[in-house]
Design a protein around this motif. Structure first.
Motif, short mmCIF file in Angstrom:
data_model
loop_
_atom_site.label_atom_id
_atom_site.label_comp_id
_atom_site.label_asym_id
_atom_site.label_seq_id
_atom_site.Cartn_x
_atom_site.Cartn_y
_atom_site.Cartn_z
N THR B 117 24.70 10.54 1.95
CA THR B 117 24.80 10.46 0.28
C THR B 117 24.55 9.31 -0.16
N SER B 118 25.06 8.17 0.46
CA SER B 118 25.28 7.41 -0.55
C SER B 118 24.65 5.76 -0.20
N LEU B 119 24.03 4.99 -0.61
CA LEU B 119 23.06 3.81 -1.15
C LEU B 119 24.05 3.09 0.39
N LEU B 120 24.95 3.04 0.37
CA LEU B 120 25.52 2.97 1.93
C LEU B 120 25.47 3.22 2.87
N ALA B 121 25.93 4.00 2.83
CA ALA B 121 25.62 5.23 4.24
C ALA B 121 24.24 5.21 4.62
N MET B 122 23.25 5.72 3.79
CA MET B 122 21.93 5.52 3.96
C MET B 122 21.20 4.04 4.56
N VAL B 123 22.03 3.01 3.91
CA VAL B 123 21.63 1.70 4.76
C VAL B 123 21.56 0.91 5.58
N ASP B 124 23.37 1.92 6.01
CA ASP B 124 24.00 1.12 6.94
C ASP B 124 25.04 1.90 7.80
N ALA B 125 25.68 3.27 7.09
CA ALA B 125 27.29 3.43 7.97
C ALA B 125 26.64 4.91 8.83
N SER B 126 25.28 5.26 7.99
CA SER B 126 24.81 6.79 9.58
C SER B 126 24.22 6.20 10.42
N ILE B 127 24.09 5.01 10.22
CA ILE B 127 23.17 4.33 11.42
C ILE B 127 23.51 3.67 12.09
N GLY B 128 23.17 4.06 13.97
CA GLY B 128 23.61 3.47 15.05
C GLY B 128 24.36 3.48 15.75
N GLY B 129 25.44 4.85 15.43
CA GLY B 129 25.92 5.94 16.71
C GLY B 129 27.76 5.43 16.46
N LYS B 130 27.64 3.68 15.43
CA LYS B 130 29.72 3.81 15.43
C LYS B 130 30.32 4.80 14.49
N ASN B 131 31.00 5.25 14.97
CA ASN B 131 32.27 5.82 14.07
C ASN B 131 33.14 6.02 14.38
N GLY B 132 34.09 6.44 13.71
CA GLY B 132 36.15 6.26 13.85
C GLY B 132 36.45 6.36 12.49
N ILE B 133 37.72 5.93 12.96
CA ILE B 133 38.76 5.86 11.85
C ILE B 133 39.66 5.12 11.87
N ASP B 134 40.21 5.12 10.48
CA ASP B 134 41.43 3.97 10.68
C ASP B 134 42.85 4.06 11.15
N VAL B 135 43.62 2.90 12.01
CA VAL B 135 44.91 3.13 11.80
C VAL B 135 45.65 2.21 11.09
N GLY B 136 46.29 2.71 10.34
CA GLY B 136 46.77 1.44 9.52
C GLY B 136 46.03 0.52 8.44
N VAL B 137 46.19 -0.07 8.66
CA VAL B 137 45.58 -1.58 7.73
C VAL B 137 43.87 -2.11 8.63
N TYR B 138 44.37 -0.81 9.46
CA TYR B 138 42.66 -1.56 10.92
C TYR B 138 41.86 -0.78 10.94
N LYS B 139 41.19 -1.24 10.26
CA LYS B 139 39.44 -0.60 9.89
C LYS B 139 38.88 -0.12 11.44
N ASN B 140 38.72 1.12 11.56
CA ASN B 140 37.93 1.32 12.41
C ASN B 140 38.62 1.09 14.44
N MET B 141 39.99 1.41 13.87
CA MET B 141 40.28 1.25 15.64
C MET B 141 40.11 1.68 16.13
N VAL B 142 39.79 3.73 15.80
CA VAL B 142 39.75 4.39 17.10
C VAL B 142 38.43 4.38 16.85
N GLY B 143 37.42 4.93 17.58
CA GLY B 143 36.24 5.72 17.52
C GLY B 143 35.29 5.46 18.53
N LEU B 144 34.16 5.80 18.37
CA LEU B 144 32.88 5.52 19.62
C LEU B 144 31.09 5.23 19.07
N ILE B 145 31.06 4.88 19.89
CA ILE B 145 29.47 4.86 20.00
C ILE B 145 29.12 5.76 20.55
#
Lengths: 340, 340
Positions: B117-145
């Motif tokens: 629903t956002s421009l960023l999600a449309m052109v980037d975040a929703s594409i390519g199968g990378k997902n995940g969550i942050d751990v403390g200050v570390y971005k996307n430290m845990v997730g899957l492709i």
């Protein structure tokens, strides 16, 4: 030592049978490896872990939960683990499950290997790539199917195994016999637990045979569309009562197999329920048990194997031949009512 | 509406460009689907969700953490979701990341789809199968492709998008131009943000073009062994400062791209740093910024892209041509010291 390479859909796993823990140094770079184990294994085999980065967890199924995963991830960050790090789970099924799961999600996936230290982990839990954690009373509700890079079987770990853990392992061995291997069932009938504890050769053969039974099923059906479901024999009711009554996994599925044998008699004309129950009993496992059938049924309705209004129940046509039987929950409820 | 099927290694994803949210009913069985969204999207588009099972999360990157995953899993159990359930993430990158991750681990994996629903999600975040969550200050430290089954692009969601969210989206669009598409860069130079907000045709073309840039890179290298690393342009320093200063993702990577452009000048003879910085500025994004270089460097050393003593940094040879540059941390530290 005997090496065997097994190919799954997207990956290959090296099996090292009859190996020594010391071989681990040849399989992974020590300085880029983190071992995950539990306090029991660590204390009993302290020398083996010398010089390895090690994360030591509290032992027991009650710690197979998200909180433990959080602890492992925090420690990995602390240790500076990166995408080239290999995680090695050294322990029973809880340890290999958590290690495999963390390896699957940390930095979106790093390599892992297992050194199963319990009989159950050797013949079952470490094989096939299923990993995960419990959520409340629901077993393995969260996890992945992802193969490790290697499995190292060092039987010396079994020397310190308590009796109840031997029994746990035999529950899965009897399950393999029941669904896939009538000759193995005869072998189990003609021996007793102490025979295998005393005879290293006999035990080694038993372990390898069971590893290969499970491996063959998983290779045929890694993502459990068909044949792999057979491995759930005894596990549907078993999982429901395991966390309800804090049973060991072997105890729980032994009770599950007992009632599934009775259901097989009723629905599939299975004639060997008494023989199966006798073997479970012989290996020190519980069979008939009082349990809250209503609560068990409620939990079972959230089982991963359910599909809307029905569930795939595993039954036996005869010893050595398991079958997948879809059952509506309404049918299953009636059957369960007979058990009260 | 325009449908396009994209094949990745082990899976295929259906893209529905220029589609209407109502089409969702044709893609999934309503009664076996659970939508995951956030309070902003839910409140603004309440009518769209009528009749759907919906899990509504608090909005914002600070909720892209394990605790939110726990909440979603508990609600899925409560709703009776099983292996035949489809999860549909309707929201920005935080929602599609969490939804994709939960779908990957719930019951060891269920189907999912995204409606960004956002421009960023449309052109980037929703594409390519990378997902995940942050751990403390570390971005996307845990997730899957892991790829979703489908992506549905409904531009009507953008009507309610705040300006800062438009800017966030343009940060990734400028990144795509910088690493892969000099003609797109020219298009961005010759327009301004309001042009795209006002001209639905122009915007639709821009979105599709960017979706296809990213898709092509991911199809070539789903598991980020080579080319996919280019998409991390601006993200190494960007990720380090994003959670340090609670910047939006677009702001953080815009600053990251600025400093990476300076590094490209120094290490690769990149001549267009000023042009790139001017475009970032034109689309309302921050460029030069004061930040704690020591702390940023410390966080960066735990980045997923690191490999022991070095890290793959993405630099530019020219606009439209990104390159992967391995840098030792000792080198990087020196370079960072120039920025203070």
């Amino acid at each position: 030592m005997k090496k065997k390479k097994v190919s799954f859909g997207n990956s290959a796993v090296d099996y090292y049978f009859h190996a020594d823990f010391a071989r681990l140094e040849k399989l992974v770079a020590k300085e880029r490896t983190v071992i995950v184990t539990d306090e029991h294994v660590f204390k009993t085999h302290q020398k083996k872990f010398k010089g390895w980065n090690t994360i030591v967890l509290k032992p027991g199924e009650e710690f197979k939960v998200q909180q433990t995963v959080d602890v492992v991830i925090d420690q990995l960050i602390e240790l500076g683990a990166d995408r080239k790090t290999t995680l090695v789970g050294v322990g029973g099924g809880v340890i290999t499950d958590i290690t495999g799961y963390v390896a699957g999600i940390y930095m979106r996936g790093i390599a892992c290997g297992f050194v199963p230290t319990s009989l159950l982990a050797m013949v079952d839990a470490s094989i096939g790539g299923k990993n995960g954690i419990d959520v409340g009373v629901y077993k393995n509700m969260v996890g992945l199917i992802r193969q490790p890079s290697f499995l190292l079987f060092d039987h010396s770990f079994l020397k310190s195994l308590p009796k109840v853990e031997w029994q746990n392992g035999f529950a899965e061995i009897i399950k393999h016999a029941a669904i896939k291997d009538a000759a193995l069932f005869k072998l189990l009938q003609s021996h007793r637990l102490t025979d295998f504890q005393r005879d290293a050769q006999l035990l080694a053969k038993l372990i390898e045979r069971n590893v290969l039974i499970k491996t063959k099923v998983v290779v045929n059906d890694e993502f459990e569309k068909g044949e792999r479901k057979l491995l759930n024999y005894g596990h549907t009711l078993g999982h429901a009562i395991e966390n309800m009554y804090e049973l060991s996994h072997g105890q729980a599925i032994s009770i599950g197999m007992t009632y599934a044998a009775l259901m097989s008699k009723q629905l599939k004309g299975f004639k060997q329920a008494d023989e199966l129950i006798a073997v479970l009993d012989k290996y020190g496992l519980p069979t008939f048990a009082e349990f809250d059938t209503k609560e068990a049924f409620r939990i079972l309705q959230k089982d991963k194997k359910k599909d809307n209004q029905q569930i795939s129940y595993i039954l036996l046509e005869k010893i050595g031949k398991g079958v997948v039987q879809p059952l509506l929950f309404v049918q299953l409820k009636e059957i369960f009512n007979q058990f009260t």
